[in-house]
Write an enzyme that holds these catalytic residues in place. Structure first.
Site, short mmCIF file in Angstrom:
data_model
loop_
_atom_site.label_atom_id
_atom_site.label_comp_id
_atom_site.label_asym_id
_atom_site.label_seq_id
_atom_site.Cartn_x
_atom_site.Cartn_y
_atom_site.Cartn_z
N THR A 142 0.83 -1.21 0.00
CA THR A 142 0.00 0.00 0.00
C THR A 142 0.86 1.25 0.00
OG1 THR A 142 -0.16 -0.02 2.43
CG2 THR A 142 -1.92 -1.11 1.19
N GLU A 151 -5.22 3.96 3.15
CA GLU A 151 -4.25 3.01 2.61
C GLU A 151 -4.65 2.68 1.17
OE1 GLU A 151 -2.86 -0.04 5.61
OE2 GLU A 151 -4.72 0.61 6.58
N ASN A 174 0.47 4.99 1.43
CA ASN A 174 -0.37 5.62 2.43
C ASN A 174 -0.29 7.14 2.39
OD1 ASN A 174 -1.17 3.09 4.09
ND2 ASN A 174 1.04 2.93 3.85
#
Length: 233
Positions: free
Chosen positions: A44, A155, A46
């Protein structure tokens, strides 16, 4: 709760996003909880949840969303694409009306081009103009009940396999739809199965002319959706 494997893979009508979408969010990529790649196999990117910079997020439902991410990768990044080598994006395969003059993605930079661009930037004492690249994405906004997070997070899983990290890179998000609410799970496997379904939903929902940006996506084609904000200087 078990993954709902029979849930629909295409959301919303073929005509394109509906209010309150699209929603916009941007910032520099920050490090997250360190679970995406290590535990889930789903890396991910973020962003900080900043209600001052992104007022709509205070009232946004926690859950999973989909749309597009635009990244301005540094010249040395192996996934950064060259401007000179970009060719015209193909029309969307199911959309003969899509313009062919959109700025599409193309091949990645060569080592010589990366070095030259980096040295040129150093000589000017600046990074030079940003070069934005658009990718489909799926993201979560919330607390992630499975991990019992105490801080609300955003995320983003970009639907592309990157050769290296890009912490600190400018990231823009254009959120086009809501997939589902947050859930808790009996096991990590159940969580991963549901995230993989979320990815399928995002890909299939975005693979329509009115959901595809005219500016083109990396490895994709041009459509009818106005994604100008994603690549604006």
């Amino acid at each position: 709760m078990a993954a709902e494997e029979d849930r629909p893979r295409i959301l919303y009508s073929d005509s394109g996003p509906e209010p309150p979408f699209p929603l916009q969010m941007e910032g520099a990529v920050i490090s997250g909880f360190g679970r995406g790649s290590k535990e889930l196999g789903i890396p991910t990117a973020n962003l900080p949840v900043d209600e001052a910079a992104t007022p709509w997020i205070a009232d946004a439902k926690s859950g999973v969303y989909f749309g597009y991410a635009s990244l301005a990768l540094p010249p040395s990044h192996p996934d950064r694409q060259t401007t000179a080598q970009k060719s015209t994006a193909p029309r969307h395969q199911s959309n003969p009306r899509a313009p062919v003059d959109a700025a599409p993605p193309s091949t990645t930079t060569t080592e010589a081009e990366q070095t030259g661009a980096t040295e040129a930037s150093k000589g000017k004492g600046e990074e030079g103009p940003k070069q934005w690249q658009i990718y489909p994405m799926v993201m979560s906004i919330g607390y992630n009940p499975f991990y019992k997070n105490s801080v609300r997070s955003a995320e983003v899983h970009i639907l592309h396999e990157f050769a290296s990290d890009f912490y600190g890179a400018p990231l823009r998000l254009m959120i086009l739809g809501y997939v589902r609410a947050e859930r808790d799970y009996a096991s990590l496997d159940a969580l991963v199965r549901d995230i993989n379904i979320d990815c399928e939903v995002a890909r299939d929902s975005l693979a329509r002319p009115s959901w595809t940006p005219r500016q083109g996506t990396v490895g994709g084609s041009a459509g009818e959706f106005d994604g100008a904000w994603l690549v604006r200087d």
